[in-house]
Motif scaffolding. Structure first.
Motif, PDB file in Angstrom:
ATOM      1  N   ASP A 209      29.033  30.465  42.239  1.00 62.28           N
ATOM      2  CA  ASP A 209      28.479  31.464  41.324  1.00 62.28           C
ATOM      3  C   ASP A 209      29.387  32.690  41.218  1.00 62.28           C
ATOM      4  N   LEU A 210      30.052  33.028  42.309  1.00 61.95           N
ATOM      5  CA  LEU A 210      30.942  34.188  42.301  1.00 61.95           C
ATOM      6  C   LEU A 210      32.127  33.956  41.365  1.00 61.95           C
ATOM      7  N   PHE A 211      32.695  32.734  41.430  1.00 57.57           N
ATOM      8  CA  PHE A 211      33.823  32.421  40.549  1.00 57.57           C
ATOM      9  C   PHE A 211      33.369  32.359  39.085  1.00 57.57           C
ATOM     10  N   GLU A 212      32.183  31.806  38.853  1.00 53.40           N
ATOM     11  CA  GLU A 212      31.671  31.719  37.478  1.00 53.40           C
ATOM     12  C   GLU A 212      31.406  33.107  36.910  1.00 53.40           C
ATOM     13  N   ALA A 213      30.856  33.997  37.734  1.00 53.09           N
ATOM     14  CA  ALA A 213      30.602  35.364  37.282  1.00 53.09           C
ATOM     15  C   ALA A 213      31.902  36.091  36.979  1.00 53.09           C
ATOM     16  N   ALA A 214      32.910  35.875  37.838  1.00 52.37           N
ATOM     17  CA  ALA A 214      34.213  36.513  37.615  1.00 52.37           C
ATOM     18  C   ALA A 214      34.867  35.974  36.340  1.00 52.37           C
ATOM     19  N   GLU A 215      34.704  34.668  36.102  1.00 52.47           N
ATOM     20  CA  GLU A 215      35.284  34.068  34.896  1.00 52.47           C
ATOM     21  C   GLU A 215      34.593  34.585  33.633  1.00 52.47           C
ATOM     22  N   ILE A 216      33.268  34.760  33.698  1.00 46.27           N
ATOM     23  CA  ILE A 216      32.528  35.312  32.552  1.00 46.27           C
ATOM     24  C   ILE A 216      32.993  36.737  32.241  1.00 46.27           C
ATOM     25  N   ASP A 217      33.321  37.485  33.312  1.00 46.58           N
ATOM     26  CA  ASP A 217      33.790  38.863  33.140  1.00 46.58           C
ATOM     27  C   ASP A 217      35.235  38.938  32.659  1.00 46.58           C
ATOM     28  N   GLY A 218      35.875  37.764  32.496  1.00 41.00           N
ATOM     29  CA  GLY A 218      37.234  37.738  31.963  1.00 41.00           C
ATOM     30  C   GLY A 218      38.326  37.698  33.010  1.00 41.00           C
ATOM     31  N   ALA A 219      37.979  37.450  34.264  1.00 39.69           N
ATOM     32  CA  ALA A 219      38.988  37.402  35.321  1.00 39.69           C
ATOM     33  C   ALA A 219      39.766  36.095  35.264  1.00 39.69           C
ATOM     34  N   MET A 226      42.270  37.412  44.028  1.00 35.71           N
ATOM     35  CA  MET A 226      42.372  38.759  44.597  1.00 35.71           C
ATOM     36  C   MET A 226      41.011  39.377  44.880  1.00 35.71           C
ATOM     37  N   TYR A 227      40.052  39.160  43.998  1.00 34.11           N
ATOM     38  CA  TYR A 227      38.776  39.884  44.088  1.00 34.11           C
ATOM     39  C   TYR A 227      37.590  39.028  44.550  1.00 34.11           C
ATOM     40  N   VAL A 228      37.791  37.707  44.645  1.00 33.85           N
ATOM     41  CA  VAL A 228      36.706  36.839  45.111  1.00 33.85           C
ATOM     42  C   VAL A 228      37.126  36.074  46.371  1.00 33.85           C
ATOM     43  N   THR A 229      38.215  35.308  46.263  1.00 31.16           N
ATOM     44  CA  THR A 229      38.614  34.433  47.371  1.00 31.16           C
ATOM     45  C   THR A 229      38.992  35.218  48.621  1.00 31.16           C
ATOM     46  N   ILE A 230      39.938  36.123  48.497  1.00 35.35           N
ATOM     47  CA  ILE A 230      40.436  36.854  49.675  1.00 35.35           C
ATOM     48  C   ILE A 230      39.338  37.697  50.333  1.00 35.35           C
TER      49      ILE A 230
END
Length: 319
Positions: A209-219, A226-230
């Motif tokens: 869900d974190l990656f999907e949310a970041a992708e929706i935000d345009g990441a 940088m902002y999710v995995t690490i």
């Protein structure tokens, strides 16, 4: 009368606990049975030898009492503190440990992150398998293979350098300038894939869900790293860092000893080889025990300091 009825209706808590404990042990006894051998191993090989540290404060003579013959106090500590060979070995250990930490601590993290980004599952499994297989090769075999590859007369590396660039043969295994480079590179080859398994497991546990949310935000992929995995695997990174810092003064003794030559002794003589020569070769066990005890105390201080720093900076710690 009321008290008697109450006592009958409410059995003592001790009896309930005993019944609960028996049920618990009946259910989980195989797990505790599996723990017997590891517990025995740690007692015999980790805790009992700690009593041998008394030799750092007593004078030991071969063939006499295993606990030493007479009290020596801090005599052996004062001796190695004034010994130039000790400080040379201490410097070599510290330099090699720091260089190895700078390279081989971050390399598995980077490798795990990059491997996690691979979408072809078969290729990913293939790379992961061949990357951790060197971990199961004996250090003696690794150094033997290395000696053949780097041989100045018949080694593939020297033959390539001579045929391609006209460079005269280099005795890599004997040159002080190449010792640390070879040590660090062999560690990278042997342990990068194996250590990366820990980070891959931590990455797998991150919620999609974190990656999907970041992708929706345009990441993009790099921003997700940088902002999710690490940040998500930072607790694992900090625990591994604390463990590595604690082992800074206890390098791979076997590898260093196999790579050790009189010519590269100025950089390859570390605390472990000094203890080996002093204790086993020269049979000065009390002196060697004092050096080993000093190394252990420094390791405890490093672990405690790294743990406190980690708790203060990131909020994560081992204890």
């Amino acid at each position: 009368m009321t008290k008697t009825k109450t006592a009958k209706n409410n059995p003592p808590q001790t009896g309930l606990r005993k019944v609960g404990l028996r049920r618990y042990m009946k259910k989980y006894w195989p797990l505790y049975a599996m723990m017997v051998l590891p517990v025995i191993y740690f007692i015999v090989f980790k805790y009992l030898p700690m009593f041998g540290n008394i030799l750092a404060f007593r004078r030991y003579r071969p063939g006499m009492s295993p606990w030493g013959e007479e009290w020596a106090g801090l005599r052996y500590f004062k001796l190695f503190m004034r010994d130039p060979m000790f400080w040379s070995a201490f410097k070599n250990t510290l330099v090699l440990s720091l260089l190895n930490l700078l390279v081989n601590f971050f390399l598995p993290i980077l490798f795990a992150i990059l491997l996690n980004e691979v979408r072809a599952k078969r290729f990913k499994k293939f790379v992961q398998t061949i990357s951790y297989m060197p971990r199961f090769i004996s250090t003696v075999v690794v150094i033997t293979i290395l000696g053949e590859l780097l041989s100045p007369s018949s080694g593939l590396v020297n033959l390539f350098l001579k045929n391609a660039f006209g460079i005269e043969p280099i005795y890599f295994m004997n040159e002080p300038g190449w010792f640390r480079i070879i040590y660090i590179l062999t560690d990278s080859w042997q342990f990068t894939g194996w250590t990366a398994i820990i980070y891959l497991a931590a990455i797998t546990g991150i919620s999609s869900d974190l990656f999907e949310a970041a992708e929706i935000d345009g990441a993009g992929r790099l921003q997700q790293i940088m902002y999710v995995t690490i940040p998500s695997i930072m607790p694992t990174i900090m625990v591994m860092l604390i463990m590595n810092v604690g082992r800074m003064l206890t390098l791979g003794f076997e590898k260093v000893l196999l790579m050790y030559t009189p010519n590269n002794a100025s950089v390859s003589d570390i605390l472990d080889t000094l203890v080996y020569r002093t204790g086993l070769a020269n049979q000065n066990y009390s002196y060697a025990t004092a050096i080993g005890l000093f190394t252990g105390v420094i390791g405890v201080i490093l672990v405690t300091g790294a743990n406190a720093l980690s708790r203060k900076v990131t909020g994560e710690s081992v204890y």
